[in-house]
Write a protein that holds these residues in place. Sequence first.
Motif, short mmCIF file in Angstrom:
data_model
loop_
_atom_site.label_atom_id
_atom_site.label_comp_id
_atom_site.label_asym_id
_atom_site.label_seq_id
_atom_site.Cartn_x
_atom_site.Cartn_y
_atom_site.Cartn_z
N THR A 44 -26.20 59.83 -38.51
CA THR A 44 -25.70 60.50 -39.71
C THR A 44 -24.61 61.50 -39.34
O THR A 44 -23.52 61.49 -39.94
N LEU A 45 -24.86 62.32 -38.32
CA LEU A 45 -23.85 63.31 -37.91
C LEU A 45 -22.59 62.62 -37.39
O LEU A 45 -21.48 63.04 -37.71
N LYS A 46 -22.77 61.55 -36.61
CA LYS A 46 -21.60 60.85 -36.07
C LYS A 46 -20.77 60.22 -37.19
O LYS A 46 -19.54 60.19 -37.13
N ALA A 47 -21.45 59.69 -38.20
CA ALA A 47 -20.72 59.08 -39.32
C ALA A 47 -19.97 60.15 -40.11
O ALA A 47 -18.82 59.92 -40.53
N ILE A 48 -20.58 61.31 -40.31
CA ILE A 48 -19.89 62.40 -41.02
C ILE A 48 -18.58 62.74 -40.31
O ILE A 48 -17.54 62.91 -40.94
N MET A 49 -18.64 62.80 -38.97
CA MET A 49 -17.47 63.19 -38.17
C MET A 49 -16.49 62.05 -37.92
O MET A 49 -15.48 62.23 -37.25
N GLY A 50 -16.81 60.85 -38.40
CA GLY A 50 -15.92 59.71 -38.17
C GLY A 50 -15.97 59.17 -36.75
O GLY A 50 -15.06 58.46 -36.33
N LEU A 51 -17.03 59.52 -36.00
CA LEU A 51 -17.16 59.03 -34.63
C LEU A 51 -17.68 57.60 -34.61
O LEU A 51 -17.41 56.83 -33.70
N HIS A 52 -18.48 57.27 -35.60
CA HIS A 52 -18.90 55.88 -35.84
C HIS A 52 -18.83 55.72 -37.36
O HIS A 52 -19.43 56.50 -38.07
N PRO A 53 -18.08 54.74 -37.86
CA PRO A 53 -17.81 54.71 -39.30
C PRO A 53 -19.06 54.44 -40.14
O PRO A 53 -19.95 53.70 -39.72
N ALA A 54 -19.10 55.04 -41.31
CA ALA A 54 -20.14 54.72 -42.28
C ALA A 54 -19.89 53.30 -42.78
O ALA A 54 -18.75 52.90 -42.97
N ALA A 55 -20.96 52.53 -42.96
CA ALA A 55 -20.82 51.15 -43.43
C ALA A 55 -20.55 51.12 -44.93
O ALA A 55 -19.83 50.26 -45.43
#
Length: 242
Positions: A44-55
Amino acid sequence: MMLTLEKMSVNYGPIKAVRNIDISVAAGEIVTLLGPNGAGKSSTLKAIMGLHPAASGRVLFEGQPITGMATEKIVRLGMTLTPEGRHIFSGLTVEENLKLGAASQKDRIQVEETRERVFVLFPILKERLTQNAGTLSGGEQQQLAIARSLMSAPRLLLLDEPSLGLAPQIVDQIFSLIADLRQKGLTILLVEQNAEMSLEISDRGYVFSNGQIELEGSRDALRSSKDIASTYLGMEKHSHHE
Ligand SMILES: Nc1ncnc2c1ncn2[C@@H]1O[C@H](COP(=O)(O)OP(=O)(O)O)[C@@H](O)[C@H]1O
Ligand SMILES: [Mg+2]
């Protein structure tokens, strides 16, 4: 709201790590994400930061959609992550680590001011500026990891398991530092295994289970929840069969 997640999902190939979560963080709050290992908190944190994209779904920072935005740009907007496991550059000095944290900042006077504020919070780092970061103690490395994040002058700080692997006395220091950062005006989204101590300093929390939010509520509601008490606060579950 400072941060809003709307029906956000995160996948790793076929693995659905986070499914349709709604989370909000208001300015000035400390909000904690709880839940067992593998529940989807770091994703969740990585997706917020754009480190791994939200699907799928949306992430809004101060009302502005940031889904799919590059991480450096998100940092420049005023949000940063101190990742799980600290990830300081152990071959570089404390000073060099802090400089890297300020890389997104163009205004040199402002960087200098931020640096001074960081040294007030972390006097030990000022004493160790020329020391290799890898030679710091675990607690000092965690301080450096947080200090480096603060060098980008964020308004919202995401902290992933800051107390992990630290001695109890150092854990106390880290939690009181987090409370102090909020007093100084920072908004904080915290991921923690230590439910008791994180709820203590939090306003609200969300409990993850298998990539979904199982429970959400105020600090007091979560602390008085029987499920939370038995699962995350290490209290005995009282069996009716006794
Ligand atoms: N880079 C990755 N590749 C594949 N699966 C991953 C990756 N990172 C995490 N996962 C999986 O996603 C799920 C959620 O992991 P994570 O977000 O790290 O959970 P938590 O931080 O709550 O422990 C787990 O099943 C984990 O194995
Ligand atoms: Mg994690």
